[in-house]
Scaffold this motif. Structure first.
Motif, PDB file in Angstrom:
ATOM      1  N   PHE A  57       0.889  -1.273  -0.057  1.00 41.89           N
ATOM      2  CA  PHE A  57      -0.001  -0.095  -0.005  1.00 41.89           C
ATOM      3  C   PHE A  57       1.068   1.130   0.047  1.00 41.89           C
ATOM      4  O   PHE A  57       1.982   1.248  -0.007  1.00 41.89           O
ATOM      5  CB  PHE A  57      -0.916  -0.013   1.326  1.00 41.89           C
ATOM      6  CG  PHE A  57      -0.503   0.094   2.508  1.00 41.89           C
ATOM      7  CD1 PHE A  57      -0.279   1.459   3.212  1.00 41.89           C
ATOM      8  CD2 PHE A  57       0.200  -1.004   3.238  1.00 41.89           C
ATOM      9  CE1 PHE A  57       0.367   1.492   4.255  1.00 41.89           C
ATOM     10  CE2 PHE A  57       0.987  -0.655   4.607  1.00 41.89           C
ATOM     11  CZ  PHE A  57       0.865   0.509   4.868  1.00 41.89           C
ATOM     12  N   ASP A  58       0.376   2.220  -0.438  1.00 46.80           N
ATOM     13  CA  ASP A  58       0.864   3.730  -0.327  1.00 46.80           C
ATOM     14  C   ASP A  58       0.341   4.379   1.011  1.00 46.80           C
ATOM     15  O   ASP A  58      -0.572   4.737   1.203  1.00 46.80           O
ATOM     16  CB  ASP A  58       0.503   4.549  -1.401  1.00 46.80           C
ATOM     17  CG  ASP A  58       1.252   5.818  -1.682  1.00 46.80           C
ATOM     18  OD1 ASP A  58       1.754   6.301  -0.616  1.00 46.80           O
ATOM     19  OD2 ASP A  58       1.227   6.181  -2.863  1.00 46.80           O
ATOM     20  N   VAL A  59       1.365   4.719   1.811  1.00 48.02           N
ATOM     21  CA  VAL A  59       1.229   5.263   3.146  1.00 48.02           C
ATOM     22  C   VAL A  59       0.562   6.775   2.955  1.00 48.02           C
ATOM     23  O   VAL A  59      -0.123   7.062   3.866  1.00 48.02           O
ATOM     24  CB  VAL A  59       2.534   5.672   3.922  1.00 48.02           C
ATOM     25  CG1 VAL A  59       3.233   4.123   4.329  1.00 48.02           C
ATOM     26  CG2 VAL A  59       3.796   6.408   3.281  1.00 48.02           C
ATOM     27  N   SER A  60       0.918   7.317   1.666  1.00 50.79           N
ATOM     28  CA  SER A  60       0.319   8.692   1.669  1.00 50.79           C
ATOM     29  C   SER A  60      -1.406   8.651   1.591  1.00 50.79           C
ATOM     30  O   SER A  60      -2.113   9.733   1.254  1.00 50.79           O
ATOM     31  CB  SER A  60       0.780   9.492   0.298  1.00 50.79           C
ATOM     32  OG  SER A  60       0.373   8.695  -0.783  1.00 50.79           O
ATOM     33  N   HIS A  61      -1.867   7.503   1.263  1.00 47.81           N
ATOM     34  CA  HIS A  61      -3.484   7.331   1.090  1.00 47.81           C
ATOM     35  C   HIS A  61      -3.861   6.837   2.354  1.00 47.81           C
ATOM     36  O   HIS A  61      -3.646   5.541   3.108  1.00 47.81           O
ATOM     37  CB  HIS A  61      -3.769   6.211  -0.085  1.00 47.81           C
ATOM     38  CG  HIS A  61      -3.199   6.514  -1.345  1.00 47.81           C
ATOM     39  ND1 HIS A  61      -3.283   5.766  -2.240  1.00 47.81           N
ATOM     40  CD2 HIS A  61      -2.803   7.868  -1.707  1.00 47.81           C
ATOM     41  CE1 HIS A  61      -2.668   6.220  -3.504  1.00 47.81           C
ATOM     42  NE2 HIS A  61      -2.638   7.701  -3.203  1.00 47.81           N
ATOM     43  N   LYS A  62      -4.832   8.049   3.166  1.00 55.65           N
ATOM     44  CA  LYS A  62      -5.192   7.411   4.555  1.00 55.65           C
ATOM     45  C   LYS A  62      -6.394   6.054   4.505  1.00 55.65           C
ATOM     46  O   LYS A  62      -5.767   5.393   5.541  1.00 55.65           O
ATOM     47  CB  LYS A  62      -6.075   8.678   4.703  1.00 55.65           C
ATOM     48  CG  LYS A  62      -6.748   8.780   6.103  1.00 55.65           C
ATOM     49  CD  LYS A  62      -7.283  10.030   6.546  1.00 55.65           C
ATOM     50  CE  LYS A  62      -8.239  10.670   5.546  1.00 55.65           C
ATOM     51  NZ  LYS A  62      -8.704  11.861   5.934  1.00 55.65           N
ATOM     52  N   THR A  63      -6.999   6.107   3.769  1.00 55.83           N
ATOM     53  CA  THR A  63      -8.085   4.898   3.823  1.00 55.83           C
ATOM     54  C   THR A  63      -7.159   3.576   3.496  1.00 55.83           C
ATOM     55  O   THR A  63      -7.495   2.710   4.192  1.00 55.83           O
ATOM     56  CB  THR A  63      -9.167   5.140   2.833  1.00 55.83           C
ATOM     57  OG1 THR A  63      -9.847   6.301   3.233  1.00 55.83           O
ATOM     58  CG2 THR A  63     -10.316   3.991   2.870  1.00 55.83           C
TER      59      THR A  63
END
Length: 250
Positions: A57-63
């Motif tokens: 996952f990408d940490v910059s995406h909250k959900t």
């Protein structure tokens, strides 16, 4: 008792070196990154030494971040050590020439990403009243250098968040540390200069820190006795005196 560590940005550089160092010492691993194939390769390598679970996952995406951490299987749900390592630098421009997209990328990953991951994990640590959070900062969080403006701002923010965490989590017995490297020879410059050949010049003429150097320091920090918390470390290669003073031999 075997501990479990979650490491963000685990597919290269300091994150990967830390995963390898922790595996040598039998720490179970949750490795996070955006490059799934790399994650699988690293999982295969380190599963010979310890239990490894991967989260893509990408940490910059909250959900996306909260869903990924919620999805952890029972054997990996208890996280003893959090290494907030994911980060980036984009561009090296004076403020008037800077790209807003570059600024967004740095703030989203270096600051907000660190907060999103921490928010997803801290509640279990406060409930157990134990845990250790290590935020990977930078010497850029200690001093601002020419054309470093927003990157330096993001790393100053990491230090401020770290200090705030340490205060707020103190009643729960949770350790919070900042590791601030100077020049480390990783993919960092390739990302900052977007593949431009000048990235190859950054580490010429001196011996930069290696990712393994920082990994060994991180393991030292997490392996101190329970009453010891190494709050803040600044690490330079011998050739570096501050952000702009580097002894190079050409």
């Amino acid at each position: 008792m075997t501990k479990t560590a979650l490491i963000t940005g685990a597919t290269s550089g300091i994150g990967l070196a830390t995963a390898r160092e922790f595996a040598k010492h039998g720490i179970n691993l949750i490795l996070c990154g955006r490059r799934l194939e790399r994650l699988k390769t690293i999982q295969n390598e380190l599963s010979l030494l310890t239990d490894v679970y991967i989260l893509n996952f990408d940490v910059s995406h909250k959900t996306e971040t909260s869903k990924a951490i919620e999805s952890l299987p029972e054997d990996f749900k208890v996280i003893d050590i959090l290494i907030n390592n994911a980060g980036n630098a984009h561009g090296l421009d004076p403020i008037q020439d800077g790209s807003i997209d570059d600024w967004d990328a740095m703030m989203d990953i270096n600051v907000k990403g660190l907060l999103y991951v921490s928010k997803a994990i801290i509640p279990q640590m406060t409930e157990r009243q134990s845990g250790h959070i290590i935020n990977i900062g930078s010497s850029a969080g200690k001093e601002v250098y020419p054309k470093g403006n927003v990157y330096c701002a993001s790393k100053h923010a990491v230090l401020a968040v770290t200090e705030g965490m340490r205060i707020d989590l103190n009643p729960f017995g949770i350790k919070v540390s900042a590791i601030n490297p100077g020049l480390v020879e990783t993919e960092f410059s390739q990302v900052r200069f977007k593949g431009d050949k000048k990235a190859n010049e950054v580490y010429k003429g001196f011996k930069a820190l290696q990712a393994q150097d920082i990994a060994e320091i991180i393991y030292f920090v997490v392996s101190r006795p329970d009453h010891v918390n190494i709050a803040d470390m600044l690490i330079f290669p011998k050739a570096q005196a501050n952000s702009v003073t580097v002894k190079k031999n050409f």
